[in-house]
Write a protein that holds these residues in place. Structure first.
Motif, PDB file in Angstrom:
ATOM      1  N   UNK A  94      31.060  36.805  32.131  1.00  0.00           N
ATOM      2  CA  UNK A  94      31.508  35.084  32.792  1.00  0.00           C
ATOM      3  C   UNK A  94      32.012  34.617  32.273  1.00  0.00           C
ATOM      4  N   UNK A  95      32.399  34.846  30.811  1.00  0.00           N
ATOM      5  CA  UNK A  95      33.718  34.071  29.726  1.00  0.00           C
ATOM      6  C   UNK A  95      34.470  34.851  29.594  1.00  0.00           C
ATOM      7  N   UNK A  96      34.328  36.818  29.625  1.00  0.00           N
ATOM      8  CA  UNK A  96      35.510  36.572  29.336  1.00  0.00           C
ATOM      9  C   UNK A  96      36.163  38.235  30.576  1.00  0.00           C
ATOM     10  N   UNK A  97      35.355  38.205  31.290  1.00  0.00           N
ATOM     11  CA  UNK A  97      36.292  39.195  32.406  1.00  0.00           C
ATOM     12  C   UNK A  97      36.610  39.055  33.328  1.00  0.00           C
ATOM     13  N   UNK A  98      36.994  37.321  33.447  1.00  0.00           N
ATOM     14  CA  UNK A  98      37.910  36.583  34.811  1.00  0.00           C
ATOM     15  C   UNK A  98      39.835  36.794  34.756  1.00  0.00           C
ATOM     16  N   UNK A  99      40.209  37.871  35.609  1.00  0.00           N
ATOM     17  CA  UNK A  99      41.674  37.516  35.003  1.00  0.00           C
ATOM     18  C   UNK A  99      43.016  36.787  35.808  1.00  0.00           C
ATOM     19  N   UNK A 100      43.544  36.347  34.276  1.00  0.00           N
ATOM     20  CA  UNK A 100      44.851  34.799  35.698  1.00  0.00           C
ATOM     21  C   UNK A 100      45.374  36.172  36.525  1.00  0.00           C
ATOM     22  N   UNK A 101      45.562  35.508  37.408  1.00  0.00           N
ATOM     23  CA  UNK A 101      46.617  35.631  38.584  1.00  0.00           C
ATOM     24  C   UNK A 101      47.828  34.901  38.610  1.00  0.00           C
ATOM     25  N   UNK A 102      47.660  33.392  38.503  1.00  0.00           N
ATOM     26  CA  UNK A 102      49.106  33.259  38.874  1.00  0.00           C
ATOM     27  C   UNK A 102      48.620  31.959  37.590  1.00  0.00           C
ATOM     28  N   UNK A 103      49.466  31.080  38.003  1.00  0.00           N
ATOM     29  CA  UNK A 103      49.601  29.756  36.972  1.00  0.00           C
ATOM     30  C   UNK A 103      48.871  28.427  37.926  1.00  0.00           C
ATOM     31  N   UNK A 104      48.132  28.940  39.277  1.00  0.00           N
ATOM     32  CA  UNK A 104      46.767  27.707  40.174  1.00  0.00           C
ATOM     33  C   UNK A 104      46.570  29.113  40.390  1.00  0.00           C
ATOM     34  N   UNK A 105      45.618  29.295  39.831  1.00  0.00           N
ATOM     35  CA  UNK A 105      44.612  29.988  40.136  1.00  0.00           C
ATOM     36  C   UNK A 105      43.739  29.787  39.909  1.00  0.00           C
ATOM     37  N   UNK A 106      42.241  29.794  41.557  1.00  0.00           N
ATOM     38  CA  UNK A 106      41.641  28.682  41.343  1.00  0.00           C
ATOM     39  C   UNK A 106      40.370  29.947  41.603  1.00  0.00           C
ATOM     40  N   UNK A 131       8.761  47.591  26.338  1.00  0.00           N
ATOM     41  CA  UNK A 131       7.572  48.440  27.209  1.00  0.00           C
ATOM     42  C   UNK A 131       8.469  48.265  28.364  1.00  0.00           C
ATOM     43  N   UNK A 132       9.634  47.332  28.492  1.00  0.00           N
ATOM     44  CA  UNK A 132      10.556  47.441  29.467  1.00  0.00           C
ATOM     45  C   UNK A 132      10.931  48.787  29.706  1.00  0.00           C
ATOM     46  N   UNK A 133      10.794  49.964  29.628  1.00  0.00           N
ATOM     47  CA  UNK A 133      10.955  51.220  29.519  1.00  0.00           C
ATOM     48  C   UNK A 133      12.580  51.542  30.044  1.00  0.00           C
ATOM     49  N   UNK A 134      12.740  52.322  31.369  1.00  0.00           N
ATOM     50  CA  UNK A 134      14.145  52.391  31.408  1.00  0.00           C
ATOM     51  C   UNK A 134      14.862  51.455  32.477  1.00  0.00           C
ATOM     52  N   UNK A 135      14.369  50.023  33.181  1.00  0.00           N
ATOM     53  CA  UNK A 135      14.858  48.730  33.141  1.00  0.00           C
ATOM     54  C   UNK A 135      16.100  48.398  32.520  1.00  0.00           C
ATOM     55  N   UNK A 136      15.518  48.770  30.592  1.00  0.00           N
ATOM     56  CA  UNK A 136      16.847  47.976  29.865  1.00  0.00           C
ATOM     57  C   UNK A 136      17.940  48.557  29.788  1.00  0.00           C
ATOM     58  N   UNK A 137      17.860  49.675  30.634  1.00  0.00           N
ATOM     59  CA  UNK A 137      19.131  51.148  29.834  1.00  0.00           C
ATOM     60  C   UNK A 137      20.350  50.999  31.330  1.00  0.00           C
ATOM     61  N   UNK A 138      19.656  50.354  33.225  1.00  0.00           N
ATOM     62  CA  UNK A 138      20.568  50.108  33.679  1.00  0.00           C
ATOM     63  C   UNK A 138      20.715  48.883  34.349  1.00  0.00           C
ATOM     64  N   UNK A 139      21.761  48.022  33.585  1.00  0.00           N
ATOM     65  CA  UNK A 139      22.090  46.794  33.111  1.00  0.00           C
ATOM     66  C   UNK A 139      22.645  46.275  34.811  1.00  0.00           C
ATOM     67  N   UNK A 140      22.611  45.738  35.721  1.00  0.00           N
ATOM     68  CA  UNK A 140      23.056  44.863  37.025  1.00  0.00           C
ATOM     69  C   UNK A 140      24.453  44.020  36.431  1.00  0.00           C
ATOM     70  N   UNK A 141      25.576  44.087  36.525  1.00  0.00           N
ATOM     71  CA  UNK A 141      26.441  43.183  35.868  1.00  0.00           C
ATOM     72  C   UNK A 141      26.997  42.932  37.303  1.00  0.00           C
ATOM     73  N   UNK A 142      26.970  41.824  37.839  1.00  0.00           N
ATOM     74  CA  UNK A 142      27.357  41.213  39.338  1.00  0.00           C
ATOM     75  C   UNK A 142      28.718  40.753  39.172  1.00  0.00           C
ATOM     76  N   UNK A 143      29.564  40.173  37.874  1.00  0.00           N
ATOM     77  CA  UNK A 143      30.979  39.249  37.749  1.00  0.00           C
ATOM     78  C   UNK A 143      30.910  40.008  37.198  1.00  0.00           C
ATOM     79  N   UNK A 144      31.301  41.490  36.827  1.00  0.00           N
ATOM     80  CA  UNK A 144      31.605  42.394  36.628  1.00  0.00           C
ATOM     81  C   UNK A 144      33.289  42.493  37.509  1.00  0.00           C
TER      82      UNK A 144
END
Length: 528
Positions: free
Chosen positions: A154-166, A299-312
């Protein structure tokens, strides 16, 4: 005398700090660090992190003595602003930003708080509540392993495309982390921007929605329709609409998908907080080791190893059939087909499949309950095929109608005015085009930002002094550069305006606001 900032005391790097902690955890001596669920910057020593958490917890506890129903919102120290948000019961998000030495009104605390609210709302939409994760895995590894990459994306993976990017709420520009500042005072986070459509186009849109609902048969179906980056129609609740709209504009619309597209946002310039982008991106792929080291077993098991990153960034693409596809949610082991994205609806607390189809500038999103679809991905594919066969002609017609009525990026420009309209009851806003806003002087924007801060304070006081009674305000201020900055609040609606070429008199400025209100707001802000 201001409170000493924990970040200053600990010798932490200047700029911005953001943390999430749980007041129910770490109550015993030696377990204090259990409270920490997220901390940025992650490489700050634990002693410094706990210094920040300890100060924040102390402020929350102290202010609850005087206001049990509304604990600390913000603390202004000499060099830093501390912004608080209770995202869930006893789960707090705190942002600490360095004050500008040059500008008194650099940050507006309510705008910073809305950043915290937005990132939490998006997190819950994709992953569910933080508390539910902690209940599932009391060790906290599951929650930490999801929070860290999500917030860093959310904070860091937003790529700036042009001076007027919205097309996204981007905070990373060059090597600086850029938080909402006085230059964003004519923008309102947590709202949707609507497209104004004519009668014929509205009828076609309604017809498209009905056809879409009929395609689902007995399945409950919700939809969201966007043209460009503007909302056309939604059958979701207001809160769910805001969340899905924010994600769509961030990752799904044509502007978000095309890296080289022209865009229409504020020109980002001015003072920025000194946070290196390399430090953000170098850690965004995985949870820092010190977070895992808090607990060896989970106790999270394998659930903690696969993390979905929808904002990538750059993970969505448009297929030949017009449907948008991504591999973020993994793939079915048996077929290798990418799994359909899912989201939680806040109103119904139900998990839904998210399907998105795009035709030129029109983006159609429809949601169907996971529990109602048989045969998993095969069932989703069948529904998508039925939708495509039924709505293709309707999509063509709607896109054509909307394109003919579209006035371009300056469609909502009003000559002589720079304005922001907010309808808090409907979570809708409209503002002057960013390309026009950047023509305002720094003095005008600073004056309006300071005025908005005062309005925020008045609204907050009114909320607790007289619950159920909306605050009505009218404020006009002459700025140092002789511009008029104006705020009017009435019946759940807000109008903020800058008039740089107004006459010398207050009467002239008031008349200008009256004309604007009568012509564009159905007289909602008129004094008569």
């Amino acid at each position: 005398m201001g409170l000493a900032s924990a970040s200053t005391a600990s010798g932490a790097p200047e700029g911005m700090q953001l943390c999430i902690f749980d007041l129910r955890r770490g109550q015993n001596e030696g377990q204090e660090l259990d409270k920490i669920l997220f901390f940025y910057p992650a490489d700050l020593p634990f002693s410094a992190q706990f210094s920040v958490i300890g100060l924040s917890e102390g402020l929350i506890t102290f202010t609850r003595i005087f206001s049990p129903e509304a604990a600390c919102d913000a603390i202004e120290a000499e060099r830093h602003s501390h912004v608080f948000c209770e995202a869930e019961p006893d789960i707090w998000m705190v942002m600490i930003v360095e004050k500008s030495k040059e500008y008194e009104a650099m940050w507006r605390t309510d705008a910073l708080r809305k950043v915290l609210k937005e990132v939490h709302s998006l997190f819950v939409m994709f992953h569910g509540s933080i508390r539910a994760m902690l209940d599932k895995d009391p060790g906290g590894v599951l929650a930490r392993s999801h929070l860290y990459p999500f917030i860093m994306d959310y904070l860091g993976a937003f790529e700036k495309r042009s001076p007027f990017d919205e097309c996204c709420w981007d905070f990373l520009v060059g090597k600086k982390l850029l938080m909402p500042s006085f230059r964003d005072c004519l923008k309102e986070r947590g709202t949707v921007q609507m497209l104004t459509v004519g009668r014929e186009a509205a009828i076609e849109v309604q017809s498209l929605v009905r056809v879409l609902e009929s395609c689902a048969g007995t399945l409950p179906c919700h939809s969201l329709i966007l043209f460009q980056d503007l909302l056309v129609s939604s059958t979701l609740s207001p809160d769910d609409t805001v969340n899905l709209f924010a994600y769509a504009v961030l990752r799904l619309t044509p502007r978000a998908l095309s890296s080289g597209a022209s865009s229409w946002s504020y020109l980002r310039k001015g003072t920025t907080s000194n946070v290196s982008s390399s430090s953000i991106l170098s850690h965004s792929g995985a949870v820092p080791e010190q977070f895992h080291s808090l607990h060896d077993n989970s106790p999270a098991g394998d659930d903690s190893s696969h993390v979905i990153r929808p904002l990538k960034q750059g993970k969505w693409s448009k297929g030949k059939d017009g449907f948008l596809a991504t591999d973020i949610w993994g793939a079915e082991p048996s077929t290798g087909v990418s799994a359909t994205p899912t989201v939680f609806l806040r109103q119904t607390e139900e998990r839904m499949f998210l399907c998105a189809h795009q035709h030129k500038s029109l983006t159609l999103i429809f949601l169907i309950p996971v529990s109602s679809v048989l045969n998993g991905e095969q069932g989703v594919s069948t529904v998508k095929q039925q939708v495509l066969e039924s709505v293709s002609l309707k999509l063509l017609k709607v896109e054509e109608k909307l394109s003919k009525g579209w006035g371009g990026e300056n469609a909502y420009h009003v000559s002589g005015y720079r304005y922001l309209l907010v309808d808090g009851d409907r979570n809708v806003s409209r503002a002057s085009p960013p390309g026009k806003v950047i023509t305002l002087s720094k003095e005008s924007l600073l004056a309006l930002s300071k005025l908005r801060e005062e309005v925020d304070s008045e609204k907050s006081r009114a909320q607790w002094d007289s619950a159920g009674h909306e605050k009505e305000l009218e404020v006009s201020i002459r700025a140092k550069n002789n511009a008029w900055v104006i705020a009017r609040v009435t019946r759940g609606k807000e109008l903020y305006m800058v008039l740089e070429k107004a006459n010398e008199t207050l009467l002239y400025a008031s008349d200008a606001v009256e004309k604007f209100s009568n012509r564009y707001c159905s007289g909602a802000f008129s004094l008569n």
